[in-house]
Design a protein around this motif. Structure first.
Motif, short mmCIF file in Angstrom:
data_model
loop_
_atom_site.label_atom_id
_atom_site.label_comp_id
_atom_site.label_asym_id
_atom_site.label_seq_id
_atom_site.Cartn_x
_atom_site.Cartn_y
_atom_site.Cartn_z
N GLU A 525 -38.59 18.06 1.41
CA GLU A 525 -38.55 17.28 2.43
C GLU A 525 -37.45 17.79 3.24
O GLU A 525 -37.80 18.19 4.79
CB GLU A 525 -38.46 16.35 2.66
CG GLU A 525 -39.42 15.04 1.74
CD GLU A 525 -41.12 15.02 2.84
OE1 GLU A 525 -40.85 15.71 3.85
OE2 GLU A 525 -42.45 15.95 2.17
N LEU A 526 -36.13 17.96 3.55
CA LEU A 526 -34.89 18.65 3.59
C LEU A 526 -35.42 20.18 4.20
O LEU A 526 -34.92 20.43 5.52
CB LEU A 526 -33.86 18.45 3.35
CG LEU A 526 -33.07 19.23 3.31
CD1 LEU A 526 -32.46 18.42 4.60
CD2 LEU A 526 -31.20 19.13 2.81
N LYS A 528 -38.38 21.50 5.20
CA LYS A 528 -39.41 21.98 5.91
C LYS A 528 -38.56 20.97 7.10
O LYS A 528 -38.83 21.94 8.30
CB LYS A 528 -39.57 20.65 5.30
CG LYS A 528 -41.34 20.69 4.71
CD LYS A 528 -42.34 19.94 4.50
CE LYS A 528 -43.39 19.97 3.54
NZ LYS A 528 -44.06 19.22 3.18
N SER A 529 -37.72 20.60 7.28
CA SER A 529 -36.58 19.67 8.19
C SER A 529 -35.79 20.86 9.32
O SER A 529 -35.28 21.21 10.36
CB SER A 529 -35.52 18.62 8.33
OG SER A 529 -36.64 17.65 7.81
N GLU A 530 -35.79 21.89 7.81
CA GLU A 530 -34.65 22.09 8.70
C GLU A 530 -35.70 23.81 8.93
O GLU A 530 -34.93 24.40 9.75
CB GLU A 530 -34.11 23.65 7.13
CG GLU A 530 -32.86 22.78 6.47
CD GLU A 530 -31.57 23.09 4.49
OE1 GLU A 530 -32.49 24.57 4.66
OE2 GLU A 530 -31.67 22.78 4.89
N ARG A 532 -38.13 22.64 10.80
CA ARG A 532 -38.59 22.81 12.37
C ARG A 532 -37.34 23.05 13.34
O ARG A 532 -36.93 22.92 14.01
CB ARG A 532 -38.77 20.90 12.24
CG ARG A 532 -39.72 21.06 11.33
CD ARG A 532 -40.80 19.34 11.52
NE ARG A 532 -39.50 18.69 11.44
CZ ARG A 532 -39.77 17.86 9.42
NH1 ARG A 532 -41.21 18.28 8.87
NH2 ARG A 532 -38.98 16.88 9.25
N TYR A 533 -35.39 22.72 12.52
CA TYR A 533 -34.71 22.92 13.26
C TYR A 533 -33.73 24.08 13.07
O TYR A 533 -32.78 23.58 13.64
CB TYR A 533 -33.90 22.18 12.66
CG TYR A 533 -34.24 20.35 12.87
CD1 TYR A 533 -34.67 19.32 14.27
CD2 TYR A 533 -34.63 19.46 12.03
CE1 TYR A 533 -35.18 18.35 14.57
CE2 TYR A 533 -34.79 17.82 11.75
CZ TYR A 533 -35.41 17.08 13.97
OH TYR A 533 -35.69 16.14 13.74
#
Length: 799
Positions: A525-526, A528-530, A532-533
């Protein structure tokens, strides 16, 4: 009524009377079914055997129909009506009949049909409870089946000799042992021909001894059997029992037979190995002996006596083995001799007590020599001390038990896989929970116990570790497991650690695993967040550069502001001293010259003004001291703490004497620091110890130092990496404080007590902390209210 009718009537009455007498005398249930009137009569047996009173039974055949077991009812009714409808006279059958308490009996029921004018009019019968016989027959059948299974599992054949027919009946396994080619019956003489010629006479003698009832009819022998068709030889162990009529005549001789060829071959190998070992061991201090069974005379080597008794002796009797045998091991020896009587091989390990009382482990190996009749003639053997080996084995068992305890108590999932098949030997509860199979996995190969692992990489990795002896470690490895009844993917950090035996070979693998499923999923999940950001980060990079430049300018302005602020603080504190001195001077003159002219309230206000001026002066002095510490950047040099402490005690001499204080100083170390700042540090700490004393107790202060390892200060910030450190401890017996205020006491203007209790500016310990920070050290304290305090100062030593 004529004479014939009278006679018929009398005969009927007599028959009826006889029927009633039979119904009362028998233990069976007697019934009389009137087929015309459809009524049924039951005798008292219905109540005695099945528990039914006459008044609760239906008048017709339903009293019988309704109590037949549902599974038997259709069959029984069809059978009895077939007999009645087809003119049959006798009916008999077995079925289950319900008792009054609801349970069922097994019954045998018999009936006789009475016909009149060619048609059935009545059926009379008896019902017998045969439950006990049925259950006994079933139990006997089950017992025979269990016996057959046990014999088959143990690879035991059976034989039975019938003296009347002179035939020996055998089962299939015994037929195979003797090479009868499937024949299950041979004559007694034919069976003897299967025995090796060298053993035949001995076996005949043993059989005759049994069937002539010379030894309670028991029979036990080992012999060689010759296959009837291929002439191959195999060793057999046969045991049997002869059975006799009361007049002593034999009516049966039966027993079992077992193939012991492998066992004998191993014994022979062991014997020859023992013989070779005897020659070798004799030269290394082992003992040997030869016992003549007929005379009980023993011939022994010179070292045997020392092995058994601890002392050399030239005259020993056979009972030396018993006299020095440890009492607890007598059963071990007796069991070994009973086995040797059958197998010919003596082998046991036991403890022997020497003459000096010490206990030693001894191994005894022997072999019986038999005459042609199978009677033991002599016993020869060797013995050697194995105390060291036994102690080593005990240590090994202790080590294994320790390993088991470690695995069972391990906080992470742990298991031990033994052998190439990876047999699960010691799984702890966390590992059993991961597999989701319960305790059933113990003792099974891993692939069998956890079948979902087949096709996954783990079994191949274990095989590689077993072959190479190299530890394998994995992080976040996915595994498909049926942990909660559903096959799911889990992730583990695990290690396969090979365990080596004394020869350096891998004998087992220890598996330690940690379930990191939640961490791996969080990582995904992290990630994926990375993603995104990431774009935002690129955009922010430009802004960060701009902000960095702005911060650089602001930081420079802050440095200039701090310098100006420090100069202002010093100038303000210094310039405030002059008006403050005038306030103190004029208030002193007022107090000296005009006290008598002031009322009580005026004197009180004048005293409060002087006290406030004094505290203001002390605070300014402490602020000046703190300001000077902030701006001091001199080089640190070696300083002798003994000299520093001596100077501080000298400066505080008057206060020490006034308070009747005792100061104990140990041999202090040399440190790296500034003498002037260290004097301020120690003087503040000692002054605090004198200030915060108990009202009813003289102060006692102890000053010591100790060397500490660098690891003890690694968690402190600002330490010097290339220097050793000491801990300076200043301990007092004062009022102490609650350690929950530990961080607060080292802050500026923080006080734990009111100004009326203890004077001070609240800057002293903040000054101490600043001095310690200037010295790349650390200060802390431990204390409890009412038990005093200990301040610990960590300071560097010269490199």
């Amino acid at each position: 009524m004529n004479d014939k009718q009278t006679e018929t009537s009398q005969n009927q009455e007599l028959a009826s009377e006889r029927f009633n007498l039979v119904a009362k005398a028998t233990h069976d249930v007697i019934w009389d079914w009137d087929l015309v009137k459809s009524t049924v009569w039951w005798n008292e047996g219905m109540q005695l055997i099945f528990g039914y009173d006459q008044d609760e039974l239906e008048p017709g055949p339903d009293s019988w129909y309704n109590r037949i077991h549902p599974e038997d009812q259709e069959r029984i009714l069809k059978h009895i009506h077939d007999v009645i409808d087809h003119g049959g006279a006798n009916w008999s059958d077995y079925y289950r009949f319900r008792r009054a308490d609801g349970s069922y009996s097994h019954v045998q029921d018999r009936g006789y049909t009475i016909h009149q004018d060619g048609r059935p009019v009545r059926m009379v019968g008896s019902m017998q409870d045969v439950t006990a016989q049925i259950l006994s027959q079933k139990a006997r059948q089950e017992s025979e089946e269990r016996l057959g299974f046990a014999l088959k599992s143990a690879q035991l054949g059976t034989w039975n000799y019938n003296p009347a027919s002179n035939l020996v009946e055998v089962d299939e396994l015994s037929s195979h042992f003797f090479g009868y080619q499937g024949k299950l019956s041979v004559t007694y003489q034919e069976s003897l021909q299967s025995v090796h010629p060298d053993d035949r006479k001995r076996i005949q003698t043993a059989i005759l001894s049994a069937i002539e009832n010379k030894n309670d009819g028991s029979y036990s022998a080992q012999f060689r059997a010759i296959h009837k068709h291929n002439s191959s030889v195999r060793w057999l162990q046969s045991k049997g029992q002869a059975y006799f009529h009361s007049n002593g005549d034999l009516y049966r001789f039966s027993g079992i037979v077992q193939d012991i060829s492998d066992q004998v071959a191993n014994q022979e190998k062991a014997y020859f190995a023992d013989q070779q070992a005897t020659m070798t061991i004799e030269g290394t201090g082992a003992g040997s002996f030869l016992l003549d069974i007929s005379t009980d005379e023993i011939i022994y080597s010179p070292t045997m006596a020392k092995i058994l008794t601890g002392e050399s002796s030239l005259a020993l009797s056979r009972d030396v083995f018993l006299r020095h045998l440890h009492p607890t091991d007598i059963d071990i020896r007796d069991s070994a001799y009973r086995h040797a009587a059958e197998s010919g091989e003596l082998n046991y390990e036991a403890r022997f007590i020497w003459n000096d009382g010490s206990i030693h482990w001894v191994k005894v190996i022997g072999r019986y020599l038999f005459d042609k009749n199978g009677k033991g003639v002599s016993l020869s053997g060797i013995l050697f001390e194995i105390t060291d080996r036994v102690q080593a084995e005990q240590k090994l068992r202790s080590s294994e038990e320790h390993l088991r305890s470690l695995i069972e108590q391990a906080p992470v999932a742990t298991a031990l896989f033994v052998g190439k098949d990876m047999v699960i030997e010691i799984p702890n509860k966390p590992m059993i929970k991961i597999w989701g199979k319960g305790d059933s996995v113990k003792g099974k190969p891993l692939a069998q116990a956890v079948p979902e692992l087949v096709g996954q990489p783990f079994l191949d990795i274990l095989d590689q570790v077993y072959r190479t002896g190299e530890t394998y470690h994995a992080v976040g490895q996915p595994a498909e497991l049926n942990m909660d009844g559903t096959l799911k993917t889990y992730y583990f950090d695990f290690t396969y650690k090979p365990l080596l035996n004394k020869d350096g070979q891998v004998y087992a693998i220890m598996d330690m695993a940690v379930d990191v499923t939640s961490q791996v999923m969080s990582g995904k999940e992290l990630k994926k967040s990375e993603e995104r950001y990431r774009q935002l980060a690129d955009e922010l990079e430009v802004r960060v550069k701009q902000r960095t430049n702005e911060l650089h300018v602001a930081n420079q302005e802050l440095v200039n502001s701090n310098n100006n602020l420090q100069q202002f603080a010093y100038a303000a504190s210094h310039d405030m001293q002059e008006p403050l001195r005038k306030i103190q001077s004029f208030s002193s003159r007022l107090q000296a010259n005009y006290t008598e002219k002031l009322d009580e309230n005026g004197v009180f206000m004048l005293n409060r003004m002087q006290d406030a001026a004094r505290r203001m002066s002390e605070m300014i002095d402490d602020l000046l001291a703190y300001s000077r510490l902030t701006t001091t950047k001199g080089e640190l040099t070696p300083v002798d703490l003994n000299l520093i402490v001596a100077e501080v005690i000298s400066d505080l001499e008057i206060v020490i004497q006034e308070q009747n204080a005792q100061i104990e100083v140990g041999n202090l170390s040399e440190i790296l620091g500034s003498s002037r700042q260290l004097i301020q540090l120690i003087q503040n700490l000692v002054s605090n110890a004198l200030k915060y004393r108990k009202p009813d107790q003289s102060p006692f202060i102890k000053i010591t130092s100790r060397k500490v390892e660098y690891e003890e200060v690694t968690s402190f910030s600002n330490v010097l990496k290339d220097n050793h450190y000491i801990c300076l401890e200043i301990q007092d017996n004062g009022i102490g404080f609650d350690e929950k205020y530990l961080d607060r006491i080292f802050q500026m203007f923080q006080r734990l007590h009111g100004k009326g209790e203890f004077n001070g500016s609240g800057i002293g310990l903040a000054l101490c902390k600043k001095v310690v920070q200037n010295h790349h050290g650390y200060i802390t304290a431990r204390s409890k209210p009412g038990t005093g305090s200990t301040f610990m100062v960590y300071l560097p030593q010269p490199a």
